[in-house]
Write an enzyme that holds these catalytic residues in place. Structure first.
Site, PDB file in Angstrom:
ATOM      1  N   ASP A  62      33.758  40.656  41.718  1.00 26.51           N
ATOM      2  CA  ASP A  62      34.669  41.749  41.332  1.00 26.51           C
ATOM      3  C   ASP A  62      33.901  42.837  40.583  1.00 26.51           C
ATOM      4  O   ASP A  62      34.164  44.032  40.750  1.00 26.51           O
ATOM      5  CB  ASP A  62      35.822  41.229  40.456  1.00 26.51           C
ATOM      6  CG  ASP A  62      37.011  40.758  41.292  1.00 26.51           C
ATOM      7  OD1 ASP A  62      36.782  40.183  42.367  1.00 26.51           O
ATOM      8  OD2 ASP A  62      38.166  40.976  40.874  1.00 26.51           O
ATOM      9  N   LYS A  70      24.521  28.971  33.958  1.00 32.76           N
ATOM     10  CA  LYS A  70      24.653  29.003  32.493  1.00 32.76           C
ATOM     11  C   LYS A  70      24.044  27.715  31.932  1.00 32.76           C
ATOM     12  O   LYS A  70      24.672  26.995  31.137  1.00 32.76           O
ATOM     13  CB  LYS A  70      26.143  29.165  32.129  1.00 32.76           C
ATOM     14  CG  LYS A  70      26.433  29.458  30.678  1.00 32.76           C
ATOM     15  CD  LYS A  70      25.992  30.837  30.225  1.00 32.76           C
ATOM     16  CE  LYS A  70      26.237  31.019  28.740  1.00 32.76           C
ATOM     17  NZ  LYS A  70      25.556  32.198  28.177  1.00 32.76           N
ATOM     18  N   ASP A  74      33.036  34.396  41.558  1.00 36.76           N
ATOM     19  CA  ASP A  74      34.317  35.100  41.602  1.00 36.76           C
ATOM     20  C   ASP A  74      34.257  36.330  40.681  1.00 36.76           C
ATOM     21  O   ASP A  74      34.601  37.452  41.069  1.00 36.76           O
ATOM     22  CB  ASP A  74      35.422  34.130  41.150  1.00 36.76           C
ATOM     23  CG  ASP A  74      36.811  34.665  41.439  1.00 36.76           C
ATOM     24  OD1 ASP A  74      36.929  35.763  42.001  1.00 36.76           O
ATOM     25  OD2 ASP A  74      37.790  33.975  41.085  1.00 36.76           O
ATOM     26  N   TYR A  81      38.003  25.340  40.132  1.00 38.28           N
ATOM     27  CA  TYR A  81      39.100  25.707  41.025  1.00 38.28           C
ATOM     28  C   TYR A  81      39.980  24.543  41.446  1.00 38.28           C
ATOM     29  O   TYR A  81      40.970  24.745  42.143  1.00 38.28           O
ATOM     30  CB  TYR A  81      38.561  26.510  42.219  1.00 38.28           C
ATOM     31  CG  TYR A  81      38.155  27.880  41.753  1.00 38.28           C
ATOM     32  CD1 TYR A  81      37.005  28.037  40.986  1.00 38.28           C
ATOM     33  CD2 TYR A  81      38.932  28.993  41.985  1.00 38.28           C
ATOM     34  CE1 TYR A  81      36.633  29.266  40.487  1.00 38.28           C
ATOM     35  CE2 TYR A  81      38.569  30.231  41.492  1.00 38.28           C
ATOM     36  CZ  TYR A  81      37.426  30.361  40.741  1.00 38.28           C
ATOM     37  OH  TYR A  81      37.074  31.592  40.243  1.00 38.28           O
ATOM     38  N   ASP A 115      25.614  35.685  32.082  1.00 38.79           N
ATOM     39  CA  ASP A 115      25.964  36.850  31.246  1.00 38.79           C
ATOM     40  C   ASP A 115      24.915  37.950  31.397  1.00 38.79           C
ATOM     41  O   ASP A 115      25.231  39.134  31.520  1.00 38.79           O
ATOM     42  CB  ASP A 115      26.164  36.444  29.770  1.00 38.79           C
ATOM     43  CG  ASP A 115      25.209  35.367  29.309  1.00 38.79           C
ATOM     44  OD1 ASP A 115      24.425  34.852  30.137  1.00 38.79           O
ATOM     45  OD2 ASP A 115      25.222  35.025  28.111  1.00 38.79           O
TER      46      ASP A 115
HETATM   47 MG    MG Z   1      38.478  37.028  42.735  1.00 46.17          MG
END
Ligand code: MG
Ligand code: NAI
Length: 340
Positions: free
Chosen positions: A233, A169, A229, A122, A205
């Site tokens: 969602d 990961k 993030d 980010y 994953d």
């Molecule tokens: Mg988001």
């Protein structure tokens, strides 16, 4: 009286923030609300997406209530939300996702994603090399990993959660994510012994698959910025959509509360936004400001609302626009809160 900085922002932001404010005004709590213009309107008025004055107001407040911002199409844009996360050191992004009514949930989820909020991809530091090759810098520090892991276990303990899963990961990112995983187990061992909190680790994953197929597998997830993030969602999708997902950005001295969704330009201005995620974010703010009973009234009233299809919002094929939904919720709060 606690000071709350209100940042409605862009798109559906002002609509859902307006709804949350109406709900807060209807409760027996006193806050000093001060609004700040941030985002597109700030740019049109002042030539910057966030002014120093707005940032100061946010910094001096006990909590920030934030709607959403639209990302403009310009490469030099730095998101005011990211600026606040960095400047106020809002290192823990807490994202609960639970199903309010099985009739519109794809999975009976009841999880909390604790997402590292200051590092990872980010920083958006990207370097263009020759032949259209772009290298993106990803920062992962031991300091930030350890404090988000500590936060997640403390959160699990305080909220009577039984398990913390580390999502990473490390099979590919064998230095950064391996460090995160190692630090996780270093802390997990203490919480297993003293607090009986179980722990495990899952590749990101695989975690995405388990969330959909076996949602009861998870309780609290602690993870790095980008994974958190994306998974939050996905979790929102499983409980009815982005309109249902709240979040809190917590630091040592500051806190910001926002729905998981963005500015939703496709439905902005149409009275079609589901304000539940924003209202649940306001409930998280009430917990943070030591008003747990008021937070409880909001959560119970929302549960009650969604039992009746006549109160459903448009995103789940119900009849209620943002305003109608808010008025009905307030009515239920008035009628039922004595029982909650
Ligand atoms: Mg988001
Ligand atoms: P989005 O979250 O705004 O919308 C995705 C989908 O979910 C859309 O179909 C939208 O209609 C629906 N949706 C979102 N919130 C809803 C609500 N409250 N009720 C009902 N439906 C809802 O994500 P999108 O479209 O990818 O991004 C739009 C803009 O928002 C972009 O400029 C993006 O950069 C920005 N954004 C801002 C965030 C923030 O301020 N925290 C977070 C995510 C995106």
């Amino acid at each position: 009286m606690p000071k709350v900085c209100v940042i409605p922002g862009d798109g559906v932001g002002p609509e859902v923030v307006g709804s949350a404010l109406e709900v807060l005004h209807n409760l027996d709590v006193q806050f000093d609300f001060e609004s700040a213009i941030v985002g597109t309107q700030s740019f049109e008025k002042y030539g910057v997406y966030i002014t120093k004055e707005a940032l100061t107001l946010a910094t001096e407040s006990d909590a920030i209530l934030f709607g959403a911002l639209t990302t403009p199409r310009r490469r030099d844009y730095v998101s005011p939300l990211l600026l606040m996360r960095w400047n106020l050191d809002l290192y823990a992004n807490v994202r609960p996702a639970y199903c309010l009514n099985k009739e519109f949930c794809l999975a009976p989820l009841d999880i909390v994603i604790v997402r590292e909020n200051t590092e990872g991809m980010y920083g958006a530091e990207e370097e263009e090399l020759e032949n259209n090759v772009v290298v993106t810098k990803r920062t992962i520090s031991e300091y930030a990993c350890q404090r988000i892991i500590d936060f997640a276990f403390k959160y699990a303990n305080d909220h009577n959660r039984k398990k913390v899963s580390c999502v990473h990961k490390a099979n590919v990112l064998r230095t950064s994510d391996e460090m995160f995983k190692k630090l996780f187990y270093g802390t997990a061992v203490n919480f297993a012994f003293y607090n009986k909190i179980r722990s495990d680790d899952v590749l990101v994953d695989t975690a995405a698959m388990y969330l959909a197929k076996e949602p009861e597998y998870f309780d609290v997830i602690v993870t790095l910025n980008l994974y958190g993030d994306i998974l939050s969602d996905e979790a929102a999708g499983l409980i009815g959509g982005l309109g249902f997902a709240p979040s809190a950005n917590i630091g040592k001295d500051h806190a910001l509360f926002e729905p998981v969704h963005g500015s939703a330009p496709d439905i902005a201005g149409k009275d079609a936004a589901n304000p539940t995620g924003m209202i649940l974010s306001a409930a998280m703010m009430l917990d943070h400001l030591d008003k747990p009973h008021s937070a409880h009234i909001i959560r119970e009233s929302l549960k009650h609302m969604f039992q009746d299809k006549n109160n459903w919002t448009k995103d789940i094929e119900g009849p209620c626009g943002t305003k109608e939904f808010t008025q009905r919720l307030i009515k239920i709060m008035d009628e039922k809160s004595a029982n909650f």
